[in-house]
Design a protein around this motif. Structure first.
Motif, PDB file in Angstrom:
ATOM      1  N   MET A 291       0.737  -1.162  -0.073  1.00 21.45           N
ATOM      2  CA  MET A 291      -0.089   0.008   0.048  1.00 21.45           C
ATOM      3  C   MET A 291       0.898   1.202   0.056  1.00 21.45           C
ATOM      4  O   MET A 291       0.781   2.193  -0.516  1.00 21.45           O
ATOM      5  CB  MET A 291      -0.895  -0.005   1.246  1.00 21.45           C
ATOM      6  CG  MET A 291      -1.827  -1.341   1.064  1.00 21.45           C
ATOM      7  SD  MET A 291      -2.783  -1.555   2.771  1.00 21.45           S
ATOM      8  CE  MET A 291      -3.759  -0.117   2.733  1.00 21.45           C
ATOM      9  N   ALA A 294       2.062   1.596  -3.604  1.00 22.87           N
ATOM     10  CA  ALA A 294       1.206   2.003  -4.407  1.00 22.87           C
ATOM     11  C   ALA A 294       0.914   3.697  -4.304  1.00 22.87           C
ATOM     12  O   ALA A 294       0.463   4.483  -5.123  1.00 22.87           O
ATOM     13  CB  ALA A 294      -0.221   1.102  -4.048  1.00 22.87           C
ATOM     14  N   THR A 295       0.850   4.076  -3.043  1.00 27.44           N
ATOM     15  CA  THR A 295       0.793   5.366  -2.622  1.00 27.44           C
ATOM     16  C   THR A 295       1.891   6.284  -3.320  1.00 27.44           C
ATOM     17  O   THR A 295       1.594   7.525  -3.770  1.00 27.44           O
ATOM     18  CB  THR A 295       0.671   5.762  -1.170  1.00 27.44           C
ATOM     19  OG1 THR A 295      -0.384   4.935  -0.464  1.00 27.44           O
ATOM     20  CG2 THR A 295       0.233   7.073  -0.940  1.00 27.44           C
ATOM     21  N   TRP A 315      -4.029  -1.075  -4.285  1.00 33.04           N
ATOM     22  CA  TRP A 315      -4.315  -0.686  -2.874  1.00 33.04           C
ATOM     23  C   TRP A 315      -5.423  -1.118  -2.646  1.00 33.04           C
ATOM     24  O   TRP A 315      -5.567  -1.740  -1.059  1.00 33.04           O
ATOM     25  CB  TRP A 315      -4.200   1.060  -3.013  1.00 33.04           C
ATOM     26  CG  TRP A 315      -4.008   1.621  -1.545  1.00 33.04           C
ATOM     27  CD1 TRP A 315      -3.146   2.114  -1.009  1.00 33.04           C
ATOM     28  CD2 TRP A 315      -5.311   1.942  -0.752  1.00 33.04           C
ATOM     29  NE1 TRP A 315      -3.299   2.603   0.147  1.00 33.04           N
ATOM     30  CE2 TRP A 315      -4.677   2.468   0.433  1.00 33.04           C
ATOM     31  CE3 TRP A 315      -6.719   1.462  -0.854  1.00 33.04           C
ATOM     32  CZ2 TRP A 315      -5.649   2.622   1.441  1.00 33.04           C
ATOM     33  CZ3 TRP A 315      -7.430   1.825   0.310  1.00 33.04           C
ATOM     34  CH2 TRP A 315      -7.004   2.443   1.340  1.00 33.04           C
ATOM     35  N   ASN A 319      -5.705  -3.478   0.883  1.00 29.36           N
ATOM     36  CA  ASN A 319      -6.522  -2.872   2.076  1.00 29.36           C
ATOM     37  C   ASN A 319      -7.403  -3.867   2.779  1.00 29.36           C
ATOM     38  O   ASN A 319      -7.476  -4.041   3.914  1.00 29.36           O
ATOM     39  CB  ASN A 319      -7.266  -1.778   1.600  1.00 29.36           C
ATOM     40  CG  ASN A 319      -7.684  -0.828   2.774  1.00 29.36           C
ATOM     41  OD1 ASN A 319      -7.072  -0.683   3.825  1.00 29.36           O
ATOM     42  ND2 ASN A 319      -9.081  -0.474   2.644  1.00 29.36           N
TER      43      ASN A 319
END
Length: 398
Positions: A291, A294-295, A315, A319
Protein backbone atom coordinates in the motif's frame (compact mmCIF):
# COMPACT_ATOMS: atom_id res chain seq x y z
CA UNK A 1 -27.72 -46.30 8.45
CA UNK A 2 -24.66 -47.25 10.47
CA UNK A 3 -23.34 -45.23 13.40
CA UNK A 4 -20.39 -44.17 11.22
CA UNK A 5 -22.76 -42.88 8.56
CA UNK A 6 -24.76 -41.00 11.19
CA UNK A 7 -21.58 -39.40 12.55
CA UNK A 8 -20.55 -38.36 9.04
CA UNK A 9 -23.88 -36.70 8.29
CA UNK A 10 -23.92 -35.06 11.72
CA UNK A 11 -20.43 -33.62 11.18
CA UNK A 12 -21.38 -32.45 7.67
CA UNK A 13 -24.48 -30.74 9.06
CA UNK A 14 -22.34 -29.09 11.74
CA UNK A 15 -19.95 -27.72 9.13
CA UNK A 16 -22.83 -26.34 7.07
CA UNK A 17 -24.29 -24.72 10.19
CA UNK A 18 -20.92 -23.15 11.03
CA UNK A 19 -20.58 -21.60 7.57
CA UNK A 20 -24.15 -20.35 7.78
CA UNK A 21 -23.15 -18.53 10.96
CA UNK A 22 -20.06 -17.13 9.19
CA UNK A 23 -22.26 -15.79 6.39
CA UNK A 24 -24.59 -14.17 8.91
CA UNK A 25 -21.56 -12.42 10.43
CA UNK A 26 -20.51 -11.28 6.95
CA UNK A 27 -23.94 -9.71 6.38
CA UNK A 28 -23.55 -7.89 9.71
CA UNK A 29 -20.25 -6.45 8.48
CA UNK A 30 -21.86 -5.33 5.22
CA UNK A 31 -24.65 -3.52 7.02
CA UNK A 32 -22.35 -2.00 9.65
CA UNK A 33 -20.05 -0.52 7.02
CA UNK A 34 -23.04 0.65 4.97
CA UNK A 35 -24.67 2.26 8.00
CA UNK A 36 -21.39 3.90 9.02
CA UNK A 37 -20.42 5.37 5.64
CA UNK A 38 -23.71 5.74 3.74
CA UNK A 39 -24.29 9.21 5.27
CA UNK A 40 -21.09 10.49 3.64
CA UNK A 41 -22.84 10.45 0.25
CA UNK A 42 -26.02 11.97 1.79
CA UNK A 43 -24.42 14.74 3.82
CA UNK A 44 -25.94 17.72 1.99
CA UNK A 45 -29.59 16.54 1.91
CA UNK A 46 -29.34 15.33 5.53
CA UNK A 47 -28.11 18.75 6.65
CA UNK A 48 -30.92 20.46 4.77
CA UNK A 49 -33.55 18.07 6.12
CA UNK A 50 -32.44 18.57 9.72
CA UNK A 51 -31.91 22.31 9.49
CA UNK A 52 -28.21 22.01 10.35
CA UNK A 53 -24.99 23.06 8.66
CA UNK A 54 -23.03 20.52 6.64
CA UNK A 55 -20.12 20.88 9.04
CA UNK A 56 -22.28 20.07 12.07
CA UNK A 57 -23.90 17.13 10.28
CA UNK A 58 -20.46 15.85 9.36
CA UNK A 59 -19.46 15.91 13.03
CA UNK A 60 -22.60 13.95 13.91
CA UNK A 61 -21.61 11.36 11.36
CA UNK A 62 -18.05 11.09 12.69
CA UNK A 63 -19.18 10.80 16.33
CA UNK A 64 -19.78 7.09 15.71
CA UNK A 65 -16.00 6.65 15.53
CA UNK A 66 -15.49 8.07 19.02
CA UNK A 67 -18.13 5.79 20.52
CA UNK A 68 -16.72 2.83 18.58
CA UNK A 69 -13.33 3.49 20.20
CA UNK A 70 -14.84 3.50 23.71
CA UNK A 71 -17.09 0.52 23.02
CA UNK A 72 -14.24 -1.63 21.70
CA UNK A 73 -12.37 -1.19 25.00
CA UNK A 74 -15.36 -1.69 27.29
CA UNK A 75 -17.42 -4.37 25.53
CA UNK A 76 -15.74 -7.40 27.11
CA UNK A 77 -16.14 -5.90 30.59
CA UNK A 78 -19.74 -4.76 30.06
CA UNK A 79 -20.74 -8.01 28.33
CA UNK A 80 -19.24 -9.90 31.27
CA UNK A 81 -20.62 -13.42 31.51
CA UNK A 82 -23.31 -13.01 28.84
CA UNK A 83 -23.52 -15.65 26.12
CA UNK A 84 -21.72 -14.18 23.08
CA UNK A 85 -24.53 -15.26 20.76
CA UNK A 86 -26.90 -12.92 22.58
CA UNK A 87 -24.33 -10.16 22.69
CA UNK A 88 -24.03 -10.29 18.89
CA UNK A 89 -27.82 -10.35 18.57
CA UNK A 90 -28.09 -7.39 20.93
CA UNK A 91 -25.54 -5.40 18.92
CA UNK A 92 -27.42 -6.14 15.69
CA UNK A 93 -30.66 -5.00 17.34
CA UNK A 94 -28.87 -1.80 18.38
CA UNK A 95 -27.85 -1.22 14.76
CA UNK A 96 -31.49 -1.64 13.70
CA UNK A 97 -32.60 0.87 16.34
CA UNK A 98 -29.96 3.35 15.19
CA UNK A 99 -31.10 3.15 11.55
CA UNK A 100 -34.74 3.68 12.52
CA UNK A 101 -33.77 6.69 14.66
CA UNK A 102 -31.77 8.24 11.80
CA UNK A 103 -34.63 7.67 9.35
CA UNK A 104 -37.11 9.30 11.74
CA UNK A 105 -34.78 11.94 13.22
CA UNK A 106 -36.76 15.18 13.72
CA UNK A 107 -33.66 17.16 14.64
CA UNK A 108 -29.89 17.20 14.94
CA UNK A 109 -29.84 15.94 18.57
CA UNK A 110 -31.64 12.70 17.67
CA UNK A 111 -29.19 12.15 14.82
CA UNK A 112 -26.29 12.51 17.28
CA UNK A 113 -27.80 9.92 19.64
CA UNK A 114 -28.48 7.52 16.77
CA UNK A 115 -24.90 7.77 15.51
CA UNK A 116 -23.57 7.24 19.04
CA UNK A 117 -25.60 4.02 19.29
CA UNK A 118 -24.20 2.89 15.94
CA UNK A 119 -20.68 3.59 17.23
CA UNK A 120 -21.32 1.33 20.24
CA UNK A 121 -22.44 -1.39 17.85
CA UNK A 122 -19.41 -0.96 15.57
CA UNK A 123 -16.84 -1.07 18.37
CA UNK A 124 -18.51 -3.97 20.17
CA UNK A 125 -18.97 -6.06 17.03
CA UNK A 126 -15.41 -5.69 15.75
CA UNK A 127 -13.90 -6.31 19.18
CA UNK A 128 -15.70 -9.65 19.48
CA UNK A 129 -15.86 -10.73 15.83
CA UNK A 130 -12.50 -12.53 15.57
CA UNK A 131 -13.03 -14.35 18.90
CA UNK A 132 -16.48 -15.48 17.71
CA UNK A 133 -15.03 -16.69 14.39
CA UNK A 134 -12.37 -18.68 16.26
CA UNK A 135 -15.21 -20.58 17.96
CA UNK A 136 -17.27 -21.13 14.81
CA UNK A 137 -14.70 -22.86 12.57
CA UNK A 138 -11.56 -24.99 13.05
CA UNK A 139 -8.22 -23.12 13.02
CA UNK A 140 -7.23 -24.22 9.46
CA UNK A 141 -10.49 -22.71 8.14
CA UNK A 142 -10.13 -19.41 10.01
CA UNK A 143 -8.41 -17.37 7.25
CA UNK A 144 -11.16 -18.40 4.83
CA UNK A 145 -13.87 -17.54 7.37
CA UNK A 146 -12.30 -14.15 8.05
CA UNK A 147 -12.02 -13.47 4.31
CA UNK A 148 -15.74 -14.20 3.92
CA UNK A 149 -16.56 -11.87 6.79
CA UNK A 150 -14.35 -9.09 5.40
CA UNK A 151 -15.88 -9.74 1.98
CA UNK A 152 -18.91 -8.01 3.47
CA UNK A 153 -16.67 -5.02 4.18
CA UNK A 154 -15.48 -4.96 0.56
CA UNK A 155 -19.06 -5.18 -0.71
CA UNK A 156 -20.23 -2.27 1.40
CA UNK A 157 -17.15 -0.20 0.54
CA UNK A 158 -17.78 -0.77 -3.16
CA UNK A 159 -21.49 -0.09 -3.29
CA UNK A 160 -22.70 1.83 -0.20
CA UNK A 161 -21.64 5.34 -1.23
CA UNK A 162 -22.67 5.26 -4.93
CA UNK A 163 -25.92 3.41 -4.16
CA UNK A 164 -26.74 5.76 -1.30
CA UNK A 165 -26.10 8.80 -3.51
CA UNK A 166 -28.33 7.46 -6.28
CA UNK A 167 -31.21 6.36 -4.04
CA UNK A 168 -30.97 9.60 -2.10
CA UNK A 169 -31.61 11.55 -5.30
CA UNK A 170 -34.46 9.29 -6.40
CA UNK A 171 -36.20 8.53 -3.09
CA UNK A 172 -34.83 10.92 -0.46
CA UNK A 173 -32.24 10.43 2.29
CA UNK A 174 -34.67 9.13 4.91
CA UNK A 175 -35.90 6.43 2.54
CA UNK A 176 -32.31 5.24 2.05
CA UNK A 177 -32.07 4.46 5.77
CA UNK A 178 -35.53 2.89 5.79
CA UNK A 179 -34.34 0.64 2.95
CA UNK A 180 -31.53 -0.71 5.15
CA UNK A 181 -33.80 -1.66 8.06
CA UNK A 182 -35.44 -4.82 6.59
CA UNK A 183 -32.02 -6.21 5.67
CA UNK A 184 -30.77 -5.68 9.24
CA UNK A 185 -34.00 -7.23 10.56
CA UNK A 186 -33.38 -10.33 8.40
CA UNK A 187 -29.80 -10.40 9.68
CA UNK A 188 -31.12 -10.32 13.25
CA UNK A 189 -33.35 -13.34 12.60
CA UNK A 190 -30.47 -15.11 10.84
CA UNK A 191 -28.28 -14.63 13.92
CA UNK A 192 -31.01 -16.18 16.06
CA UNK A 193 -31.11 -19.25 13.83
CA UNK A 194 -27.50 -19.68 12.71
CA UNK A 195 -25.30 -18.66 15.63
CA UNK A 196 -24.70 -21.48 18.13
CA UNK A 197 -24.66 -20.92 21.85
CA UNK A 198 -21.33 -19.25 22.73
CA UNK A 199 -21.04 -19.13 26.54
CA UNK A 200 -18.60 -16.55 27.91
CA UNK A 201 -15.22 -18.05 28.74
CA UNK A 202 -14.65 -16.34 32.05
CA UNK A 203 -15.30 -12.72 32.95
CA UNK A 204 -13.17 -10.06 31.29
CA UNK A 205 -12.09 -6.86 32.97
CA UNK A 206 -9.73 -3.97 32.36
CA UNK A 207 -7.01 -5.95 34.14
CA UNK A 208 -7.02 -8.44 31.25
CA UNK A 209 -6.34 -5.61 28.82
CA UNK A 210 -3.49 -4.27 30.96
CA UNK A 211 -1.98 -7.74 31.31
CA UNK A 212 -2.04 -8.16 27.55
CA UNK A 213 -0.33 -4.82 27.03
CA UNK A 214 2.54 -6.05 29.20
CA UNK A 215 3.47 -8.55 26.49
CA UNK A 216 6.25 -6.98 24.36
CA UNK A 217 5.36 -8.85 21.15
CA UNK A 218 1.72 -7.75 21.41
CA UNK A 219 2.65 -4.10 22.05
CA UNK A 220 4.86 -4.18 18.98
CA UNK A 221 2.05 -5.64 16.86
CA UNK A 222 -0.40 -3.07 18.21
CA UNK A 223 1.91 -0.19 17.22
CA UNK A 224 2.45 -1.83 13.82
CA UNK A 225 -1.33 -2.02 13.34
CA UNK A 226 -1.75 1.65 14.26
CA UNK A 227 0.97 2.71 11.81
CA UNK A 228 -0.42 0.51 9.01
CA UNK A 229 -4.05 1.60 9.39
CA UNK A 230 -2.93 5.17 10.02
CA UNK A 231 -1.03 5.13 6.72
CA UNK A 232 -4.06 3.67 4.94
CA UNK A 233 -6.52 6.26 6.21
CA UNK A 234 -4.17 9.21 5.85
CA UNK A 235 -4.30 8.40 2.15
CA UNK A 236 -7.86 7.09 1.77
CA UNK A 237 -9.60 9.92 3.63
CA UNK A 238 -8.18 12.43 1.15
CA UNK A 239 -8.30 10.31 -1.99
CA UNK A 240 -11.09 12.33 -3.59
CA UNK A 241 -9.23 15.68 -3.49
CA UNK A 242 -6.16 13.93 -4.90
CA UNK A 243 -8.15 12.53 -7.83
CA UNK A 244 -9.81 15.90 -8.44
CA UNK A 245 -6.72 18.10 -8.05
CA UNK A 246 -3.91 15.90 -9.36
CA UNK A 247 -5.53 13.35 -11.68
CA UNK A 248 -8.14 15.98 -12.64
CA UNK A 249 -10.99 13.52 -13.15
CA UNK A 250 -14.64 14.45 -13.55
CA UNK A 251 -17.53 13.08 -11.48
CA UNK A 252 -18.14 10.02 -13.69
CA UNK A 253 -14.48 8.97 -13.81
CA UNK A 254 -14.19 9.62 -10.07
CA UNK A 255 -17.11 7.27 -9.36
CA UNK A 256 -15.63 4.63 -11.67
CA UNK A 257 -12.24 4.79 -9.93
CA UNK A 258 -13.79 4.53 -6.48
CA UNK A 259 -15.92 1.60 -7.62
CA UNK A 260 -12.82 -0.12 -9.06
CA UNK A 261 -11.04 0.36 -5.74
CA UNK A 262 -13.95 -1.19 -3.89
CA UNK A 263 -14.28 -4.09 -6.32
CA UNK A 264 -10.57 -4.83 -5.93
CA UNK A 265 -11.36 -5.48 -2.29
CA UNK A 266 -13.15 -8.69 -3.32
CA UNK A 267 -9.93 -9.91 -4.93
CA UNK A 268 -8.04 -9.08 -1.75
CA UNK A 269 -10.41 -11.03 0.51
CA UNK A 270 -10.58 -13.98 -1.90
CA UNK A 271 -6.79 -14.15 -2.18
CA UNK A 272 -6.23 -13.77 1.56
CA UNK A 273 -8.75 -16.49 2.34
CA UNK A 274 -7.01 -19.00 0.08
CA UNK A 275 -3.33 -18.19 0.40
CA UNK A 276 -2.95 -16.96 3.99
CA UNK A 277 -2.00 -20.08 5.92
CA UNK A 278 0.56 -21.26 8.42
CA UNK A 279 2.33 -18.70 10.59
CA UNK A 280 1.35 -15.30 9.15
CA UNK A 281 3.76 -13.05 11.12
CA UNK A 282 6.16 -12.76 8.13
CA UNK A 283 3.24 -11.52 5.99
CA UNK A 284 2.28 -8.68 8.33
CA UNK A 285 4.57 -6.14 6.68
CA UNK A 286 3.18 -6.94 3.21
CA UNK A 287 0.16 -4.56 3.43
CA UNK A 288 2.36 -1.65 4.55
CA UNK A 289 4.90 -2.34 1.80
CA UNK A 290 2.38 -2.80 -1.03
CA UNK A 291 0.00 0.00 0.00
CA UNK A 292 2.92 2.35 0.70
CA UNK A 293 4.44 1.56 -2.71
CA UNK A 294 1.07 2.10 -4.40
CA UNK A 295 0.69 5.47 -2.66
CA UNK A 296 4.21 6.43 -3.73
CA UNK A 297 3.25 5.41 -7.26
CA UNK A 298 0.22 7.69 -7.09
CA UNK A 299 2.46 10.62 -6.16
CA UNK A 300 4.73 9.89 -9.13
CA UNK A 301 2.05 8.96 -11.72
CA UNK A 302 -0.98 10.82 -10.38
CA UNK A 303 -1.60 12.69 -13.63
CA UNK A 304 -2.05 9.45 -15.64
CA UNK A 305 -5.60 8.09 -15.13
CA UNK A 306 -4.84 4.54 -16.32
CA UNK A 307 -1.84 4.23 -14.01
CA UNK A 308 -3.92 5.64 -11.15
CA UNK A 309 -6.65 3.06 -11.81
CA UNK A 310 -4.12 0.21 -11.64
CA UNK A 311 -2.47 1.51 -8.48
CA UNK A 312 -5.84 2.00 -6.76
CA UNK A 313 -6.81 -1.58 -7.62
CA UNK A 314 -3.59 -2.86 -6.02
CA UNK A 315 -4.15 -0.64 -2.97
CA UNK A 316 -7.79 -1.72 -2.61
CA UNK A 317 -6.98 -5.43 -2.81
CA UNK A 318 -4.28 -5.18 -0.15
CA UNK A 319 -6.45 -2.97 2.06
CA UNK A 320 -8.99 -5.77 2.58
CA UNK A 321 -6.29 -8.45 2.89
CA UNK A 322 -4.80 -6.33 5.69
CA UNK A 323 -7.62 -7.15 8.11
CA UNK A 324 -7.49 -10.89 7.35
CA UNK A 325 -3.72 -11.02 7.92
CA UNK A 326 -3.74 -9.15 11.24
CA UNK A 327 -6.76 -11.01 12.63
CA UNK A 328 -5.25 -14.36 11.64
CA UNK A 329 -2.03 -13.34 13.41
CA UNK A 330 -4.10 -12.54 16.50
CA UNK A 331 -5.79 -15.96 16.44
CA UNK A 332 -2.39 -17.65 16.30
CA UNK A 333 -0.49 -15.59 18.86
CA UNK A 334 -3.10 -14.34 21.34
CA UNK A 335 -5.35 -17.40 21.32
CA UNK A 336 -5.40 -17.44 25.12
CA UNK A 337 -7.07 -13.99 25.30
CA UNK A 338 -8.82 -13.37 21.95
CA UNK A 339 -11.51 -11.03 23.28
CA UNK A 340 -9.08 -8.77 25.13
CA UNK A 341 -6.78 -8.78 22.08
CA UNK A 342 -9.71 -7.97 19.81
CA UNK A 343 -10.74 -5.07 22.03
CA UNK A 344 -7.27 -3.54 22.03
CA UNK A 345 -6.65 -4.13 18.33
CA UNK A 346 -9.99 -2.59 17.30
CA UNK A 347 -9.42 0.37 19.64
CA UNK A 348 -5.97 0.89 18.13
CA UNK A 349 -7.40 0.74 14.60
CA UNK A 350 -10.20 3.20 15.42
CA UNK A 351 -7.71 5.58 17.02
CA UNK A 352 -5.36 5.33 14.03
CA UNK A 353 -8.24 6.03 11.61
CA UNK A 354 -9.07 9.21 13.50
CA UNK A 355 -5.39 10.15 13.84
CA UNK A 356 -4.69 9.42 10.19
CA UNK A 357 -7.52 11.71 9.12
CA UNK A 358 -6.21 14.48 11.41
CA UNK A 359 -2.58 14.15 10.22
CA UNK A 360 -3.66 14.03 6.58
CA UNK A 361 -5.88 17.08 7.03
CA UNK A 362 -3.11 19.12 8.64
CA UNK A 363 -0.67 18.25 5.86
CA UNK A 364 -3.29 19.10 3.26
CA UNK A 365 -4.17 22.47 4.80
CA UNK A 366 -0.60 23.57 5.51
CA UNK A 367 1.16 22.13 2.46
CA UNK A 368 -0.58 20.14 -0.29
CA UNK A 369 -2.37 16.90 -1.16
CA UNK A 370 1.01 15.51 -2.24
CA UNK A 371 2.31 16.14 1.29
CA UNK A 372 -0.67 14.21 2.68
CA UNK A 373 0.15 11.19 0.50
CA UNK A 374 3.83 11.49 1.41
CA UNK A 375 2.85 11.37 5.08
CA UNK A 376 1.00 8.13 4.37
CA UNK A 377 4.11 6.65 2.75
CA UNK A 378 6.23 7.59 5.79
CA UNK A 379 3.80 5.88 8.18
CA UNK A 380 3.77 2.76 5.98
CA UNK A 381 7.57 2.67 5.93
CA UNK A 382 7.69 2.93 9.73
CA UNK A 383 5.20 0.04 10.00
CA UNK A 384 7.24 -2.18 7.67
CA UNK A 385 10.46 -1.37 9.54
CA UNK A 386 8.88 -2.15 12.91
CA UNK A 387 7.48 -5.49 11.72
CA UNK A 388 10.69 -6.60 10.00
CA UNK A 389 10.64 -10.35 9.37
CA UNK A 390 7.84 -10.82 11.90
CA UNK A 391 9.88 -12.79 14.42
CA UNK A 392 9.45 -10.20 17.17
CA UNK A 393 5.66 -10.41 16.74
CA UNK A 394 5.53 -14.10 17.62
CA UNK A 395 4.23 -15.41 20.91
CA UNK A 396 7.19 -16.79 22.92
CA UNK A 397 7.72 -20.52 22.30
CA UNK A 398 5.06 -20.34 19.58
Amino acid sequence: MTMTDASFFSADKGRASAWGAVLSMSLSVTMLIAAEFMPVSLLTPMAQGLGATEGATGQAISVSGLFALASSLLITTVAGGFNRKWVMIGLTALMLLSLVMVAMAPNFAVLMVARALLGICIGGFWALAAAVMMRLVPEPDLPRALSIMYGGQAMAAAFAAPLGSYLGEVLGWREVFWALTPVVAVNLIWHLIALPSLPARGRQNLGALIALLRRPYFRRALIAAMLTWGAAFTMFTYLRPFLEQVTKVGPETLSALLLALGMAGFIGTWTAGRFVSGQVAPLMKLPALVMGAATLGLIALGSAPLAVAGLLAIWGAMNTALSVIFMTWMSQNVDDAPEAAGSLLVAAIQASILLGAVIGGLLLDRFSITATFAGSVVLAALAAALIGNGQRLLKPNH
